[in-house]
Design a protein around this motif. Structure first.
Motif, mmCIF file in Angstrom:
data_model
loop_
_atom_site.group_PDB
_atom_site.id
_atom_site.type_symbol
_atom_site.label_atom_id
_atom_site.label_comp_id
_atom_site.label_asym_id
_atom_site.label_seq_id
_atom_site.Cartn_x
_atom_site.Cartn_y
_atom_site.Cartn_z
ATOM 1 N N UNK A 273 0.903 -1.142 0.103
ATOM 2 C CA UNK A 273 0.004 -0.159 0.016
ATOM 3 C C UNK A 273 0.807 1.180 0.087
ATOM 4 N N UNK A 274 0.713 2.066 -0.973
ATOM 5 C CA UNK A 274 1.211 3.423 -0.910
ATOM 6 C C UNK A 274 0.727 4.455 -0.373
ATOM 7 N N UNK A 275 1.216 5.328 0.678
ATOM 8 C CA UNK A 275 0.674 6.385 1.419
ATOM 9 C C UNK A 275 0.731 7.224 0.520
ATOM 10 N N UNK A 276 -0.556 8.242 0.280
ATOM 11 C CA UNK A 276 -0.697 9.300 -0.521
ATOM 12 C C UNK A 276 0.044 10.464 0.143
ATOM 13 N N UNK A 277 0.895 11.370 -0.356
ATOM 14 C CA UNK A 277 1.512 12.534 0.186
ATOM 15 C C UNK A 277 0.359 13.682 0.654
ATOM 16 N N UNK A 278 0.630 14.358 1.603
ATOM 17 C CA UNK A 278 -0.460 15.311 2.145
ATOM 18 C C UNK A 278 -0.457 16.425 1.187
ATOM 19 N N UNK A 279 -1.777 17.108 1.177
ATOM 20 C CA UNK A 279 -1.877 18.131 0.170
ATOM 21 C C UNK A 279 -1.502 19.451 0.840
ATOM 22 N N UNK A 280 -0.721 20.104 0.030
ATOM 23 C CA UNK A 280 0.068 21.431 0.656
ATOM 24 C C UNK A 280 -0.471 22.406 -0.097
ATOM 25 N N UNK A 281 -0.862 23.739 0.818
ATOM 26 C CA UNK A 281 -1.628 24.762 0.155
ATOM 27 C C UNK A 281 -0.529 25.974 0.687
ATOM 28 N N UNK A 282 -0.750 27.001 0.126
ATOM 29 C CA UNK A 282 0.037 28.417 0.278
ATOM 30 C C UNK A 282 -0.874 29.030 1.507
ATOM 31 N N UNK A 283 -0.433 29.627 2.373
ATOM 32 C CA UNK A 283 -1.068 30.402 3.234
ATOM 33 C C UNK A 283 -1.534 31.863 2.519
ATOM 34 N N UNK A 284 -2.811 31.995 2.616
ATOM 35 C CA UNK A 284 -3.329 33.034 2.024
ATOM 36 C C UNK A 284 -2.948 34.429 2.157
ATOM 37 N N UNK A 285 -2.358 34.574 3.609
ATOM 38 C CA UNK A 285 -1.700 35.800 4.043
ATOM 39 C C UNK A 285 -0.236 36.171 3.731
ATOM 40 N N UNK A 286 0.748 35.024 3.885
ATOM 41 C CA UNK A 286 2.085 35.030 3.829
ATOM 42 C C UNK A 286 2.688 33.925 2.835
ATOM 43 N N UNK A 287 1.866 33.226 2.138
ATOM 44 C CA UNK A 287 2.513 32.286 1.288
ATOM 45 C C UNK A 287 3.363 31.147 1.799
ATOM 46 N N UNK A 288 3.293 31.009 3.048
ATOM 47 C CA UNK A 288 4.016 29.710 3.636
ATOM 48 C C UNK A 288 3.515 28.306 3.272
ATOM 49 N N UNK A 289 4.027 27.152 3.000
ATOM 50 C CA UNK A 289 3.311 26.273 2.722
ATOM 51 C C UNK A 289 2.700 25.652 4.042
ATOM 52 N N UNK A 290 1.424 25.042 3.939
ATOM 53 C CA UNK A 290 0.551 24.604 5.011
ATOM 54 C C UNK A 290 0.248 23.194 4.470
#
Length: 65
Positions: free
Chosen positions: A1-18
């Motif tokens: 079984x392969x584990x899916x990588x988590x979804x990463x989004x950019x913080x709408x305020x500062x752009x840091x990955x979340x």
């Protein structure tokens, strides 16, 4: 079984990955600070959703019509 990588989004305020998941309680923001900055911008009406202007009595509208 392969584990899916988590979804990463950019913080709408500062752009840091979340990471979009339980490990990020302020998602989509990276922190409480960015969340509060965004809330303050909405409260100060710096951000708004476009729409029709409000109708008032000066526009000839009333609930009695």
């Amino acid at each position: 079984m392969s584990k899916e990588s988590p979804t990463i989004v950019k913080c709408p305020q500062c752009g840091m990955p979340v990471v979009w998941g339980d490990v990020s309680p302020y998602r989509p923001f990276c922190s409480k600070k960015c969340q509060l900055i965004d809330l303050g911008e909405w409260a100060d009406e710096e951000k708004r959703i476009p729409g029709a202007p409000d109708m008032s009595d000066s526009d000839g509208w009333s609930e009695n019509q």
